[in-house]
Design a protein around this motif. Sequence first.
Motif, mmCIF file in Angstrom:
data_model
loop_
_atom_site.group_PDB
_atom_site.id
_atom_site.type_symbol
_atom_site.label_atom_id
_atom_site.label_comp_id
_atom_site.label_asym_id
_atom_site.label_seq_id
_atom_site.Cartn_x
_atom_site.Cartn_y
_atom_site.Cartn_z
ATOM 1 N N SER A 74 -15.379 88.540 43.863
ATOM 2 C CA SER A 74 -16.499 88.919 43.570
ATOM 3 C C SER A 74 -16.493 90.607 43.016
ATOM 4 O O SER A 74 -17.316 91.108 42.289
ATOM 5 C CB SER A 74 -17.805 88.817 44.367
ATOM 6 N N PHE A 75 -15.552 91.190 43.657
ATOM 7 C CA PHE A 75 -15.339 92.549 43.440
ATOM 8 C C PHE A 75 -15.046 92.879 41.813
ATOM 9 O O PHE A 75 -15.126 93.833 41.377
ATOM 10 C CB PHE A 75 -14.500 93.284 44.140
ATOM 11 N N ALA A 76 -14.371 91.922 41.172
ATOM 12 C CA ALA A 76 -13.758 92.360 39.781
ATOM 13 C C ALA A 76 -14.894 91.563 38.777
ATOM 14 O O ALA A 76 -14.352 92.007 37.665
ATOM 15 C CB ALA A 76 -12.478 91.260 39.854
ATOM 16 N N HIS A 77 -15.888 91.102 39.231
ATOM 17 C CA HIS A 77 -16.958 90.747 38.046
ATOM 18 C C HIS A 77 -16.309 89.897 37.201
ATOM 19 O O HIS A 77 -16.273 90.168 35.731
ATOM 20 C CB HIS A 77 -17.502 92.112 37.322
ATOM 21 N N LEU A 78 -15.634 88.856 37.521
ATOM 22 C CA LEU A 78 -14.937 87.890 36.685
ATOM 23 C C LEU A 78 -16.017 86.553 36.782
ATOM 24 O O LEU A 78 -16.628 86.347 37.669
ATOM 25 C CB LEU A 78 -13.689 87.521 37.187
ATOM 26 N N PRO A 79 -15.919 86.037 35.637
ATOM 27 C CA PRO A 79 -16.597 84.716 35.450
ATOM 28 C C PRO A 79 -15.904 83.638 36.165
ATOM 29 O O PRO A 79 -16.357 82.311 35.835
ATOM 30 C CB PRO A 79 -16.753 84.580 33.909
ATOM 31 N N PHE A 80 -15.024 83.721 36.862
ATOM 32 C CA PHE A 80 -14.424 82.313 37.633
ATOM 33 C C PHE A 80 -14.012 82.956 39.018
ATOM 34 O O PHE A 80 -14.127 84.296 39.308
ATOM 35 C CB PHE A 80 -13.132 82.102 36.799
ATOM 36 N N GLY A 81 -13.478 82.072 39.856
ATOM 37 C CA GLY A 81 -13.066 82.455 41.141
ATOM 38 C C GLY A 81 -11.723 81.866 41.533
ATOM 39 O O GLY A 81 -10.933 81.218 40.570
ATOM 40 N N LEU A 82 -11.168 82.210 42.777
ATOM 41 C CA LEU A 82 -9.947 81.539 43.157
ATOM 42 C C LEU A 82 -10.178 80.200 43.475
ATOM 43 O O LEU A 82 -11.294 79.856 44.009
ATOM 44 C CB LEU A 82 -9.446 82.407 44.513
ATOM 45 N N PRO A 83 -9.313 79.457 43.080
ATOM 46 C CA PRO A 83 -9.696 77.820 43.235
ATOM 47 C C PRO A 83 -9.171 77.599 44.732
ATOM 48 O O PRO A 83 -8.301 76.575 44.788
ATOM 49 C CB PRO A 83 -8.744 77.220 42.201
ATOM 50 N N LEU A 84 -9.896 77.961 45.298
ATOM 51 C CA LEU A 84 -9.574 77.680 46.832
ATOM 52 C C LEU A 84 -9.864 76.336 47.474
ATOM 53 O O LEU A 84 -9.498 75.878 48.434
ATOM 54 C CB LEU A 84 -10.372 78.653 47.733
ATOM 55 N N GLN A 85 -10.740 75.545 46.737
ATOM 56 C CA GLN A 85 -11.097 74.263 47.198
ATOM 57 C C GLN A 85 -9.933 73.267 46.643
ATOM 58 O O GLN A 85 -10.162 72.125 46.932
ATOM 59 C CB GLN A 85 -12.304 73.876 46.356
ATOM 60 N N LEU A 86 -8.903 73.627 45.886
ATOM 61 C CA LEU A 86 -8.106 72.650 45.439
ATOM 62 C C LEU A 86 -7.268 71.839 46.503
ATOM 63 O O LEU A 86 -7.123 70.799 46.360
ATOM 64 C CB LEU A 86 -6.848 73.540 44.591
ATOM 65 N N PRO A 87 -6.830 72.499 47.766
ATOM 66 C CA PRO A 87 -6.098 71.649 48.743
ATOM 67 C C PRO A 87 -7.364 70.743 49.176
ATOM 68 O O PRO A 87 -6.753 69.410 49.569
ATOM 69 C CB PRO A 87 -5.601 72.600 49.619
ATOM 70 N N PHE A 88 -8.415 71.080 49.275
ATOM 71 C CA PHE A 88 -9.271 69.899 49.854
ATOM 72 C C PHE A 88 -9.628 68.980 48.888
ATOM 73 O O PHE A 88 -10.081 67.937 49.355
ATOM 74 C CB PHE A 88 -10.568 70.865 50.160
ATOM 75 N N MET A 89 -9.432 69.152 47.417
ATOM 76 C CA MET A 89 -9.740 67.967 46.676
ATOM 77 C C MET A 89 -8.751 66.947 46.914
ATOM 78 O O MET A 89 -9.033 65.594 46.892
ATOM 79 C CB MET A 89 -9.458 68.507 45.022
ATOM 80 N N PHE A 90 -7.516 67.158 47.265
ATOM 81 C CA PHE A 90 -6.459 66.212 47.929
ATOM 82 C C PHE A 90 -6.844 65.285 48.939
ATOM 83 O O PHE A 90 -6.811 64.275 49.179
ATOM 84 C CB PHE A 90 -4.993 66.649 47.948
ATOM 85 N N LEU A 91 -7.442 66.105 49.936
ATOM 86 C CA LEU A 91 -8.027 65.706 51.114
ATOM 87 C C LEU A 91 -9.247 64.674 50.672
ATOM 88 O O LEU A 91 -9.569 63.480 51.090
ATOM 89 C CB LEU A 91 -8.643 66.692 52.074
ATOM 90 N N ALA A 92 -9.992 65.100 49.568
ATOM 91 C CA ALA A 92 -11.270 64.460 49.311
ATOM 92 C C ALA A 92 -10.522 63.048 48.582
ATOM 93 O O ALA A 92 -11.361 62.013 48.885
ATOM 94 C CB ALA A 92 -12.027 65.154 48.220
#
Lengths: 454, 77
Positions: free
Chosen positions: A398-416
């Motif tokens: 959020s410090f960079a004011h970008l319209p996207f973020g790090l895809p941290l949820q990706l590993p949990f999608m495999f779990l899902a």
Amino acid sequence: MGLEFLARVRRTTLWTGAVAALTVATYGAPLLALAFLLGAVWSLANLRLIELLVVALTGPERGGSRALRRCAVALGGMIALFAAGALLLSRLSPVWLMAGFSWPFGVIVLKAASSLVLETAFWKRLVASRWRAAAAVAVLVAGAWWAATAWSGAGTPGAGGAPHATHLLASAQSPAAPETQAGEAARHGEEEQGPQKFPNVIGLLARAFPDAPWARFLHQFEVVIYSMFIAILLCVVAFIASRRPQMIPGPLQNVVETLVEGLHDFVVGILGPRHGPRYVPFLGTLFIYILAMNLFGLIPFMDSPTSSLNVTVSLALVVFLFSQYIGFRELGFVGYFDHMMGSPRTFIGWILVPLMLPIHLMGELAKPISLSCRLFGNIFGEDMLLVAFATLGVTTLSFAHLPFGLPLQLPFMFLALLTSTLQALVFTVLSTIYFLLMLPHDEHAHEGEAQHAH
Amino acid sequence: MDFHAALGLGLPIGIGIAAIGSGIGLGGIGNGAMQAIGRQPEATAKIQLNMIIIAALAEALTIYAFVTMFLLQARIG
């Protein structure tokens, strides 16, 4: 070369246009995104018709009756298209329509430019070594990052420091969120209690048209609509796969046959060859349906219906009623109550009846509760986990004011993926075992006792 | 301690205790199943099926705690 280039332009325009429209819809107004998308589609249709006309006029079979017919079709289509364009211009924002209209031309220019660059000796030397190519990509990414940061920093001149992505997620996820959207938050606060999920199509529609009665209706019956849609989808796939069964199956038929055969073997393996085949359709459908519903939530802008307790309770109730029906049909009225009393045959058995009857009745009632809560809890928890990590990923950047973020949820999608399949399997297996307990168990008597013990 | 504070303290602790319990249970199930597979590799499919069922039963207890947490979470603050 020419026609194939046009086809590639069409494909690229479609997906980049869709991504751009989605971005506009999330960060700007959905109506503008609609205008943009319609403009791009209009332009593509126009290009396609022109291509048709040119091919018909200059192609190898010009002058023939087919070419004439094609000309007529193209000209008629153009007239209709321009009428539609005039209508669109009067209804939607003309600026965004024009932006969408020029999108394919931008794609054509960029593609042509890139094909020029790709031919040069400099580019060939650059990509000859793997490390140099990676370095070039890294430089490009860093440049894009810097440009995006500068741009979005300029775009929000000190607007309370509320950056795009955090802002969006916050307003989409917590109803009591930021001051800037207090009015909207208050309106959302009434209708959406509890923790928030990822935004989905119907939710976005309801946010875009907060006052339209049809949007409210859609939003209210969101879960029902999604589950009906999945049911229809499965019906269509099954219909297409079994329409023309062939001895040497095609890919789709192959997949469906493998699935059906596996489920058949599985159910018959538990219920036995005498009773099994009759319950394969119900249990197999249950598995496929639940699996599809669980996995549906992993598609962006979709929501899994099973993360609502209403759906899982209704599924569990269907299983419960069906198993009671099986009990009455297979055991008879007297046999059913005999089964509920623990089949007393000896003196001690009869003494234990006052104890066994309530235990069995409560066990029966606990089955749908545990079935529904398990499925709901797992799928809902999985969705919450993904949302939590996506929020974390956005917060990190959020410090960079970008319209996207790090895809941290990706590993949990495999779990899902894993839990989705596992929970569909568990639901089916437990339903099968509940059926098994209701069937007259001649060879399964001991297994039945063991299952009652839990 | 008022009701909200008690809830805010109790919910995470409760879900943690539930997770400990079903973790122990799952460990036991996995232990038993792995030993059984090691002794009789040809019965792997059957053992795995039963293992999954029982693991789901053990896991469900944590899920109940989780659902309860979500139901009560709205009342914390």
